[in-house]
Design a protein around this motif. Structure first.
Motif, PDB file in Angstrom:
ATOM      1  N   ARG A  44       0.850  -1.190   0.000  1.00  0.00           N
ATOM      2  CA  ARG A  44       0.000   0.000   0.000  1.00  0.00           C
ATOM      3  C   ARG A  44       0.884   1.238   0.000  1.00  0.00           C
ATOM      4  O   ARG A  44       1.934   1.264   0.657  1.00  0.00           O
ATOM      5  N   VAL A  45       0.440   2.245  -0.721  1.00  0.00           N
ATOM      6  CA  VAL A  45       1.220   3.476  -0.885  1.00  0.00           C
ATOM      7  C   VAL A  45       0.331   4.673  -0.586  1.00  0.00           C
ATOM      8  O   VAL A  45      -0.805   4.749  -1.077  1.00  0.00           O
ATOM      9  N   TRP A  86       4.559   7.111   2.115  1.00  0.00           N
ATOM     10  CA  TRP A  86       4.510   6.100   3.169  1.00  0.00           C
ATOM     11  C   TRP A  86       4.143   4.771   2.514  1.00  0.00           C
ATOM     12  O   TRP A  86       3.129   4.654   1.818  1.00  0.00           O
ATOM     13  N   VAL A  87       4.985   3.771   2.719  1.00  0.00           N
ATOM     14  CA  VAL A  87       4.785   2.446   2.135  1.00  0.00           C
ATOM     15  C   VAL A  87       4.484   1.444   3.247  1.00  0.00           C
ATOM     16  O   VAL A  87       5.124   1.467   4.298  1.00  0.00           O
ATOM     17  N   GLU A  88       3.519   0.573   2.996  1.00  0.00           N
ATOM     18  CA  GLU A  88       3.206  -0.500   3.944  1.00  0.00           C
ATOM     19  C   GLU A  88       3.150  -1.824   3.201  1.00  0.00           C
ATOM     20  O   GLU A  88       2.480  -1.942   2.167  1.00  0.00           O
ATOM     21  N   VAL A  89       3.897  -2.805   3.691  1.00  0.00           N
ATOM     22  CA  VAL A  89       3.757  -4.172   3.177  1.00  0.00           C
ATOM     23  C   VAL A  89       3.048  -4.992   4.255  1.00  0.00           C
ATOM     24  O   VAL A  89       3.339  -4.849   5.443  1.00  0.00           O
ATOM     25  N   GLY A  91       7.718   1.710   5.448  1.00  0.00           N
ATOM     26  CA  GLY A  91       8.874   2.365   4.859  1.00  0.00           C
ATOM     27  C   GLY A  91       8.502   3.748   4.368  1.00  0.00           C
ATOM     28  O   GLY A  91       7.322   4.097   4.291  1.00  0.00           O
ATOM     29  N   GLU A  92       9.509   4.528   4.030  1.00  0.00           N
ATOM     30  CA  GLU A  92       9.294   5.910   3.591  1.00  0.00           C
ATOM     31  C   GLU A  92      10.210   6.233   2.420  1.00  0.00           C
ATOM     32  O   GLU A  92      11.366   5.806   2.375  1.00  0.00           O
ATOM     33  N   ALA A  93       9.679   6.993   1.473  1.00  0.00           N
ATOM     34  CA  ALA A  93      10.469   7.567   0.394  1.00  0.00           C
ATOM     35  C   ALA A  93      10.295   9.072   0.417  1.00  0.00           C
ATOM     36  O   ALA A  93       9.172   9.568   0.552  1.00  0.00           O
ATOM     37  N   ARG A 102      13.057   2.067  -3.970  1.00  0.00           N
ATOM     38  CA  ARG A 102      13.683   0.853  -3.430  1.00  0.00           C
ATOM     39  C   ARG A 102      13.924   1.000  -1.939  1.00  0.00           C
ATOM     40  O   ARG A 102      13.751   0.043  -1.171  1.00  0.00           O
ATOM     41  N   ALA A 103      14.330   2.205  -1.515  1.00  0.00           N
ATOM     42  CA  ALA A 103      14.594   2.434  -0.093  1.00  0.00           C
ATOM     43  C   ALA A 103      13.336   2.208   0.742  1.00  0.00           C
ATOM     44  O   ALA A 103      13.381   1.584   1.803  1.00  0.00           O
ATOM     45  N   ALA A 104      12.216   2.726   0.267  1.00  0.00           N
ATOM     46  CA  ALA A 104      10.968   2.597   1.016  1.00  0.00           C
ATOM     47  C   ALA A 104      10.551   1.140   1.140  1.00  0.00           C
ATOM     48  O   ALA A 104      10.150   0.672   2.217  1.00  0.00           O
ATOM     49  N   LEU A 105      10.651   0.388   0.037  1.00  0.00           N
ATOM     50  CA  LEU A 105      10.246  -1.015   0.067  1.00  0.00           C
ATOM     51  C   LEU A 105      11.214  -1.833   0.904  1.00  0.00           C
ATOM     52  O   LEU A 105      10.798  -2.676   1.716  1.00  0.00           O
ATOM     53  N   ASP A 106      12.519  -1.588   0.746  1.00  0.00           N
ATOM     54  CA  ASP A 106      13.520  -2.301   1.535  1.00  0.00           C
ATOM     55  C   ASP A 106      13.324  -2.047   3.034  1.00  0.00           C
ATOM     56  O   ASP A 106      13.417  -2.955   3.861  1.00  0.00           O
ATOM     57  N   MET A 107      13.035  -0.806   3.379  1.00  0.00           N
ATOM     58  CA  MET A 107      12.783  -0.420   4.774  1.00  0.00           C
ATOM     59  C   MET A 107      11.589  -1.177   5.331  1.00  0.00           C
ATOM     60  O   MET A 107      11.625  -1.711   6.453  1.00  0.00           O
ATOM     61  N   ALA A 108      10.520  -1.224   4.543  1.00  0.00           N
ATOM     62  CA  ALA A 108       9.296  -1.901   4.991  1.00  0.00           C
ATOM     63  C   ALA A 108       9.538  -3.396   5.180  1.00  0.00           C
ATOM     64  O   ALA A 108       9.009  -4.013   6.117  1.00  0.00           O
TER      65      ALA A 108
END
Length: 358
Positions: A4-5, A30-33, A42-44, A95-101
């Motif tokens: 989710r974004v 704001w990214v949520e897996v 995660g955040e971008a 990529r940073a946001a997804l990797d963080m999540a």
């Protein structure tokens, strides 16, 4: 795995001016897996270096495009996910946001904070510097007073030990010198002062300023020359009495070896590197090349800065202060403790929703 974004906008107490311009607000992502009832965040944040700026819109579109492809995978299939991100050519901030999540999800599944999963010691976290943007000497002095809790707008952060001063003023090095002297006069008790020119000087100016700044007790000089002038770093490296760090000139671990004979250290930012996985590779690569490591940020909220704070026991210098300058940060996470940004003992990143007007 479901992705989710959402977007959110944050506003700075004090607009930040560097050699390339001024920022007062940013719209971040704001990214949520979600998988098996566990949610990772995660955040971008957008940033611009060179000819290919990473905007909120381009980052968001890239994440929405990859979301359907992630449904067949789970967060533990990192090799497949990394290949998918490469094939989709995701911008580094996405990529940073997804990797963080994914790291947050893993920590929550293991019921451990990331610093414990990595076996790190929070007592080794360096002081974080707080930033003074390009301004007049009077404005710079007032900003220092505010950070130290002595100004008309007293910020609620006690124990500040380090300052980063942005130079590279379009008005020239005389303006830079006047501003730094005003900052030093306002905070003579702080021995940890660094300078970041954001590529705002010529080689001749950088050489002259390196000697002058060394006489002023500055610790190190960050990105004195513009990206693309890495060849000139050789001469500066030979003549500068100060350690030279690069930021805009170094995105990932692939950039480190060609720079290792002309700089003393690198600045790692999650949005440039593409996440915590690559940040860790950059740390090991830099150490293998005999270089020092610092951490930095863009207009990141507590979410992204907390993520990188989990790795900060491995850094020599830390500049994770962007969230401290926000009036409407929607997240709570790492604590500011006597000059350091310290992650908690909560699992994963240890970040939650918790905006408090300040």
């Amino acid at each position: 795995m479901h992705l989710r974004v959402a977007v959110f906008t944050v506003h700075k107490r004090f607009a930040l001016t560097i050699s390339r311009g001024t920022t007062a607000e940013t719209t971040n992502i704001w990214v949520e897996v979600e998988h098996e009832g566990i949610r990772g965040w995660g955040e971008a944040s957008p940033f611009s270096i060179g000819e290919n700026p990473q905007t909120t819109e381009t980052i968001g579109r890239s994440l929405q495009k990859i979301a359907p492809l992630l449904k067949a995978l789970n967060p533990l299939e990192r090799q497949r996910i990394d290949q998918l991100m490469r094939d989709a050519r995701l911008p580094s901030a996405a990529r940073a946001a997804l990797d963080m999540a994914l790291h947050d999800w893993l920590g929550k599944q293991a019921d451990l904070p990331l610093w414990k999963l990595w076996g790190l010691d929070r007592d080794r976290i360096p002081y974080t510097s707080v930033t003074i943007g390009i301004s007049s000497p009077e404005e710079a002095a007032q900003r220092v007073k505010n950070w130290l809790g002595q100004g008309t707008i007293a910020l609620p952060f006690h124990g500040i030990q380090a300052l980063k001063v942005k130079l590279g003023s379009p008005q020239g090095i005389a303006a830079d010198q006047a501003m730094l002297l005003a900052v030093k006069q306002m905070a003579p008790h702080l021995s940890q002062v660094s300078v970041d020119a954001n590529g705002g000087w010529t080689l001749e100016q950088a050489i002259a300023m390196s000697h002058w700044l060394a006489d002023q007790g500055v610790q190190y000089l960050e990105q004195p020359l513009a990206k693309g002038q890495e060849g000139d770093l050789v001469e500066l490296y030979q003549q500068s009495p100060l350690p030279i760090f690069v930021d805009e000139s170094c995105f990932t671990s692939y950039d480190i070896l060609p720079l290792s004979d002309r700089v003393h250290g690198i600045n790692i930012k999650l949005m440039k590197s593409g996440g915590l996985s690559e940040a860790l590779r950059m740390i090991h690569t830099a150490r293998a090349c005999g270089l020092k490591v610092m951490f930095g940020c863009y207009s990141d909220s507590t979410l992204a800065n907390t993520a990188l704070a989990h790795l900060s026991p491995l850094a020599d210098y830390v500049d994770l202060d962007s969230h401290l300058n926000l009036v409407d940060d929607p997240f709570t996470g790492a604590n500011f403790q006597q000059g350091r940004v310290v992650p908690t003992t909560q699992p994963g990143l240890g970040v939650s929703r918790g905006y408090i007007q300040s």
